[in-house]
Design a protein around this motif. Structure first.
Motif, mmCIF file in Angstrom:
data_model
loop_
_atom_site.group_PDB
_atom_site.id
_atom_site.type_symbol
_atom_site.label_atom_id
_atom_site.label_comp_id
_atom_site.label_asym_id
_atom_site.label_seq_id
_atom_site.Cartn_x
_atom_site.Cartn_y
_atom_site.Cartn_z
ATOM 1 N N ARG A 268 0.827 -1.212 0.000
ATOM 2 C CA ARG A 268 0.000 0.000 0.000
ATOM 3 C C ARG A 268 0.851 1.247 0.000
ATOM 4 O O ARG A 268 0.498 2.238 -0.622
ATOM 5 C CB ARG A 268 -0.845 0.022 1.274
ATOM 6 N N THR A 269 1.963 1.184 0.730
ATOM 7 C CA THR A 269 2.790 2.366 0.865
ATOM 8 C C THR A 269 3.330 2.848 -0.488
ATOM 9 O O THR A 269 3.113 3.996 -0.838
ATOM 10 C CB THR A 269 3.904 2.117 1.888
ATOM 11 N N PRO A 270 3.986 1.960 -1.279
ATOM 12 C CA PRO A 270 4.434 2.464 -2.591
ATOM 13 C C PRO A 270 3.268 2.857 -3.493
ATOM 14 O O PRO A 270 3.388 3.818 -4.264
ATOM 15 C CB PRO A 270 5.217 1.290 -3.183
ATOM 16 N N LEU A 271 2.141 2.142 -3.355
ATOM 17 C CA LEU A 271 0.976 2.484 -4.177
ATOM 18 C C LEU A 271 0.494 3.891 -3.834
ATOM 19 O O LEU A 271 0.172 4.689 -4.721
ATOM 20 C CB LEU A 271 -0.135 1.460 -3.944
ATOM 21 N N ALA A 272 0.476 4.182 -2.524
ATOM 22 C CA ALA A 272 0.067 5.520 -2.091
ATOM 23 C C ALA A 272 1.031 6.560 -2.634
ATOM 24 O O ALA A 272 0.617 7.645 -3.082
ATOM 25 C CB ALA A 272 0.024 5.584 -0.566
ATOM 26 N N GLY A 273 2.342 6.229 -2.621
ATOM 27 C CA GLY A 273 3.344 7.150 -3.145
ATOM 28 C C GLY A 273 3.109 7.423 -4.612
ATOM 29 O O GLY A 273 3.126 8.577 -5.072
ATOM 30 N N LYS A 275 0.349 7.016 -6.327
ATOM 31 C CA LYS A 275 -0.916 7.711 -6.570
ATOM 32 C C LYS A 275 -0.789 9.201 -6.274
ATOM 33 O O LYS A 275 -1.185 10.031 -7.102
ATOM 34 C CB LYS A 275 -1.999 7.084 -5.671
ATOM 35 N N SER A 276 -0.218 9.541 -5.107
ATOM 36 C CA SER A 276 -0.174 10.962 -4.766
ATOM 37 C C SER A 276 0.816 11.704 -5.654
ATOM 38 O O SER A 276 0.596 12.855 -6.007
ATOM 39 C CB SER A 276 0.126 11.165 -3.287
ATOM 40 N N THR A 277 1.910 11.009 -6.062
ATOM 41 C CA THR A 277 2.855 11.675 -6.967
ATOM 42 C C THR A 277 2.162 12.026 -8.281
ATOM 43 O O THR A 277 2.269 13.160 -8.783
ATOM 44 C CB THR A 277 4.060 10.750 -7.247
ATOM 45 N N GLU A 279 -1.147 12.232 -8.869
ATOM 46 C CA GLU A 279 -2.248 13.177 -8.650
ATOM 47 C C GLU A 279 -1.759 14.619 -8.562
ATOM 48 O O GLU A 279 -2.337 15.519 -9.171
ATOM 49 C CB GLU A 279 -2.986 12.812 -7.358
ATOM 50 N N VAL A 280 -0.689 14.798 -7.768
ATOM 51 C CA VAL A 280 -0.157 16.155 -7.618
ATOM 52 C C VAL A 280 0.422 16.627 -8.955
ATOM 53 O O VAL A 280 0.227 17.776 -9.357
ATOM 54 C CB VAL A 280 0.894 16.214 -6.487
ATOM 55 N N SER A 283 -2.325 17.785 -11.251
ATOM 56 C CA SER A 283 -3.307 18.721 -10.694
ATOM 57 C C SER A 283 -3.239 20.086 -11.377
ATOM 58 O O SER A 283 -4.145 20.890 -11.255
ATOM 59 C CB SER A 283 -3.089 18.868 -9.188
ATOM 60 N N SER A 294 8.578 13.878 -12.062
ATOM 61 C CA SER A 294 7.518 13.043 -11.478
ATOM 62 C C SER A 294 7.550 11.632 -12.056
ATOM 63 O O SER A 294 7.402 10.645 -11.331
ATOM 64 C CB SER A 294 6.150 13.669 -11.730
ATOM 65 N N GLU A 297 10.290 9.649 -10.604
ATOM 66 C CA GLU A 297 9.933 9.260 -9.246
ATOM 67 C C GLU A 297 9.036 8.008 -9.289
ATOM 68 O O GLU A 297 9.231 7.057 -8.545
ATOM 69 C CB GLU A 297 9.182 10.413 -8.578
ATOM 70 N N ILE A 301 9.556 4.129 -7.796
ATOM 71 C CA ILE A 301 8.586 3.429 -6.937
ATOM 72 C C ILE A 301 8.238 2.077 -7.546
ATOM 73 O O ILE A 301 8.169 1.064 -6.854
ATOM 74 C CB ILE A 301 7.305 4.274 -6.753
ATOM 75 N N TYR B 9 8.261 7.830 3.942
ATOM 76 C CA TYR B 9 8.402 7.369 2.545
ATOM 77 C C TYR B 9 8.472 8.595 1.632
ATOM 78 O O TYR B 9 7.509 9.339 1.500
ATOM 79 C CB TYR B 9 7.213 6.475 2.202
ATOM 80 N N PRO B 11 8.497 9.415 -1.644
ATOM 81 C CA PRO B 11 7.542 9.819 -2.688
ATOM 82 C C PRO B 11 6.246 10.396 -2.118
ATOM 83 O O PRO B 11 5.725 11.373 -2.661
ATOM 84 C CB PRO B 11 7.265 8.513 -3.437
ATOM 85 N N ILE B 12 5.738 9.821 -1.022
ATOM 86 C CA ILE B 12 4.502 10.346 -0.431
ATOM 87 C C ILE B 12 4.759 11.717 0.178
ATOM 88 O O ILE B 12 4.009 12.670 -0.046
ATOM 89 C CB ILE B 12 3.959 9.376 0.649
ATOM 90 N N SER B 15 5.274 14.402 -2.521
ATOM 91 C CA SER B 15 4.083 14.806 -3.276
ATOM 92 C C SER B 15 3.097 15.571 -2.396
ATOM 93 O O SER B 15 2.472 16.527 -2.850
ATOM 94 C CB SER B 15 3.427 13.592 -3.923
ATOM 95 N N PRO B 102 -3.616 3.470 0.141
ATOM 96 C CA PRO B 102 -3.428 4.676 -0.686
ATOM 97 C C PRO B 102 -4.641 5.591 -0.590
ATOM 98 O O PRO B 102 -5.753 5.122 -0.408
ATOM 99 C CB PRO B 102 -3.285 4.094 -2.094
#
Lengths: 482, 224
Positions: A268-273, A275-277, A279-280, A283, A294, A297, A301, B9, B11-12, B15, B102
């Motif tokens: 989940r952690t890399p997935l969250a990274g 996704k937010s990378t 998304e931002v 944006s 990006s 990056e 991941i 982490y 990347p999180i 971002s 996520p």
């Protein structure tokens, strides 16, 4: 497999039946012997009485008693018979009951009376008694009595008397007794079986109760324990063993749950990274350089995630025993140099240098791909946790019949032996030295240990007083064993 | 509004920081628990975004220490663990909100906004001071139904003053909550932006809204 209740019932039933049949046979035989002895005794007495009453005048035989006194030889429903034979087998005298038939004649050479079964022509079963006697002389008895007897014994030839008695009554009594024994035995066996079934059922009740308890246990109810106090002492070891098994199962389930939770966290952690990378990044409108940054990056991941998944996959294959080992001739120093080459650039940029101290001729029979994976993880670990500008020492040489590979690095933060006692646990991270989530997901050393054990070797870690971390691998030579 | 991001982490963390700055938040960040606690204890934050599994000091410990110190900062926990017990433990320790990884960045942004509003007891997203209306969702400002165009910095300053409407807000507070440490600003920047704001929202036919308290700071609207 037959049920325990049926088996118990059958065993108890068979045992009771066997005992009863033997006992019945013994009783029947004893009764038969007693009755027959009694029958024979009575026949013998009849014979001797008859013999004492027979007189001879030298040519003819004559019974002292009148025919009416010996009525049992003529009129009875189950009559007695007698026949007197001369020494040459000639019939001298027969009872009227014989009615022209003959009794079997076989000279008796002994003093004792001989008893036999026989079948008469009229279909009657009889028991015969054969005895020898010398008839008294008629005139001697009149004049001198006992003296005359002596004279006649000396002068007269011995005759054979055969007395017979119908055995119908005896056989009837015997068969009644036999029936009684059979009926009693059969009834006892039947009752025995029924009570055995009841006893077995009652005796097995605690087991059935335990079965009901066990049936309620599944993955969600591993806290249930079977009640040891309610169980009879014979079943207690089984119940205790089952409870211990439940303890072990619960522990395993717990570990599996923690493992899946950790897997979920790590993915989940890399997935969250990611996704937010993304998304931002999307944006708002950006210039190419920012987008490139990006994307790079995201690529990093993805690589990290790929490593985690590959490690997890290898671990689960090793765990399930599906990981095949292919042994080949491997020049270990060569393999170490090859593996290091992919880290050389990273090490260079961080001014980390590698010092090798290896027995260059060390050749071993082992699985090169598994060893490469182990070395890759160890080097990756060493570089990641080394401060910039430090050295990594690698030694490889033979000790006894083992290849010993040691990789030592300076730890970037203070480690102690309590910290590193957990390094082989999955998803454990030396928190104090952990720089980031991702590639160093705490699977590397766990994977190393699984792989090394698969190759028949062992791996250990230690920390020196000057905070140097060493991983030591002991690898056996597979060719020496085969 | 000033936000602290404590996430190990990279990347999180990167971002979130980038996204929040682009939404005109003043953002600080830390990649471990120790630094995170230092930031939280030595600065006033409106919102702290806190990961739970952190190197050195874990998130729950940081949260407990912040609450023991009595800070009323809103804390949003960001974690990959989503079991109910984890949520309960986080909320029990004094977290205001909980988001599992996520997550959608838009949702994180919306929650941070809500936490800010809640901190300043503004339940509605539209703040009204006399005939001045500030829509904090659309970031639109109107006075007497007439729209007013503001730059991002001007808007953020007005929003902060509006959140604390009727209170005297010091220059230091404005400095700490509105402007990012990373921006190179001159010491009189607050006075300069107050000047810009006055020009845009105070016209000749409408009464003054921003009052100066000499030596203390500024008050938006009627002073209590």
């Amino acid at each position: 497999m037959r049920s325990l209740q049926t088996t118990l019932m059958l065993w108890i039933g068979t045992t009771i039946a066997a005992i009863l049949i033997v006992a019945g046979a013994v009783i029947y035989w004893a009764v038969y012997r007693a009755l027959l002895d009694q029958f024979d005794g009575s026949l013998d007495r009849t014979g001797r009485t008859l013999a004492a009453l027979i007189e001879t005048d030298g040519e003819h035989l004559e019974s002292e008693a009148g025919d009416h006194d010996l009525s049992q030889f003529s009129t009875n429903e189950y009559p007695e018979y007698y026949q007197i034979f001369g020494s040459n087998g000639v019939i001298l005298e027969s009872s009227t009951s014989l009615n022209g038939q003959t009794l079997p004649y076989e000279p008796n050479r002994s003093e004792k009376t001989r008893f036999e079964f026989a079948l008469l022509k009229n279909g009657h079963n009889v028991r015969t008694a054969t005895l020898n006697f010398v008839p008294r002389l008629e005139h001697a008895e009149d004049a001198h009595g006992a003296v005359g007897n002596d004279v006649s014994d000396r002068n007269q030839a011995a005759l054979t008397l055969v007395v017979a008695h119908d055995t119908t009554e005896l056989n009837g009594t015997l068969s009644r007794i036999a029936w009684l024994i059979v009926v009693v035995t059969a009834t006892t066996i039947l009752l025995g079986l029924v009570s055995a079934a009841w006893v077995a059922k009652r005796g097995l009740r605690p087991l059935r109760a335990a079965v009901d308890d066990i049936a309620r246990i599944d993955g969600k109810h591993l806290d249930v324990r079977l009640d040891l106090n309610q169980a009879p002492s014979e079943v207690q070891p089984t119940i205790a063993a089952l409870n211990q098994m439940l303890d072990r199962l619960k522990e395993t389930f717990q570990r599996e749950r923690e493992f899946s939770a950790n897997v979920a966290h790590e993915l989940r952690t890399p997935l969250a990274g990611l996704k937010s990378t993304i998304e931002v990044a999307v944006s708002q409108e950006r210039n190419t350089n920012e987008y490139m940054h990006s994307f790079n990056e995201c690529l990093t991941i993805c690589d990290e995630t790929e490593t985690i998944i590959a490690n997890l996959f290898t671990l689960s294959r090793v765990d399930s025993g599906k990981c095949a080992v292919t042994n080949e001739h491997v020049v270990l120093p060569q393999l170490i140099r090859d593996t290091w080459s992919s880290f050389a650039q990273t090490a260079d940029t961080r001014s980390i240098s590698l010092h090798l101290e290896m027995d260059e001729s060390l050749e071993f029979e082992t699985d090169p791909e598994k060893m490469r994976l182990v070395l890759r993880n160890l080097f990756d670990n060493a570089i990641s946790y080394s401060p910039n500008g430090t050295n990594i020492y690698t030694a490889c040489n033979q000790q006894a019949d083992l290849a010993v590979i040691q990789i030592t690095n300076t730890a970037s933060s203070k480690l102690n032996n309590a910290d590193i006692s957990h390094v082989f646990e999955r998803f454990w991270r030396g928190d104090k030295s952990r720089s980031q989530t991702g590639q160093h997901s705490g699977l590397g050393l766990a994977l190393c240990r699984s792989l090394i054990e698969l190759l028949g070797g062992s791996i250990d870690v230690s920390v020196s007083s000057d905070n140097r971390f060493t991983a030591s691998v002991n690898l056996p030579n597979k060719s020496s064993k085969s | 509004m000033r936000v602290l991001v404590v996430e190990d982490y990279k990347p999180i963390r990167d971002s979130i920081v980038k996204g929040l700055r682009e939404a005109d938040y003043a953002v600080d960040c830390a990649d471990n628990g120790q630094d995170g606690l230092w930031y939280a204890e030595s600065h006033h934050y409106d919102v702290i975004i806190l990961d739970l599994m952190l190197p050195k000091i874990d998130g729950l410990t940081i949260l407990k220490k912040i609450r023991e110190a009595g800070a009323n900062t809103s804390v949003l926990i960001l974690t990959a663990r989503d079991e109910i017990e984890d949520r309960v433990a986080g909320l029990d320790a004094g977290a205001d909100d909980y988001l599992t990884k996520p997550f959608a960045f838009a949702e994180l942004l919306a929650r941070v906004k809500t936490l800010v509003r809640r901190k300043y007891s503004a339940k509605k997203p539209v703040i009204e001071i006399d005939d001045l209306k500030i829509d904090t969702v659309r970031r639109q400002v109107t006075r007497n139904e007439k729209p007013i165009e503001l730059t991002a910095r001007e808007y953020v300053l007005l929003e902060y003053l509006a959140m604390r409407a009727g209170e005297c807000v010091s220059r230091t507070d404005i400095w700490a909550h509105v402007y990012d440490f990373h921006d190179d600003l001159q010491s009189n920047v607050v006075d300069v932006y107050i000047g810009y704001l006055r020009k845009k929202i105070e016209t000749e036919d409408s009464p003054k809204l921003i009052h100066t308290r000499r030596g203390l700071g500024y008050v938006l609207g009627e002073s209590l």
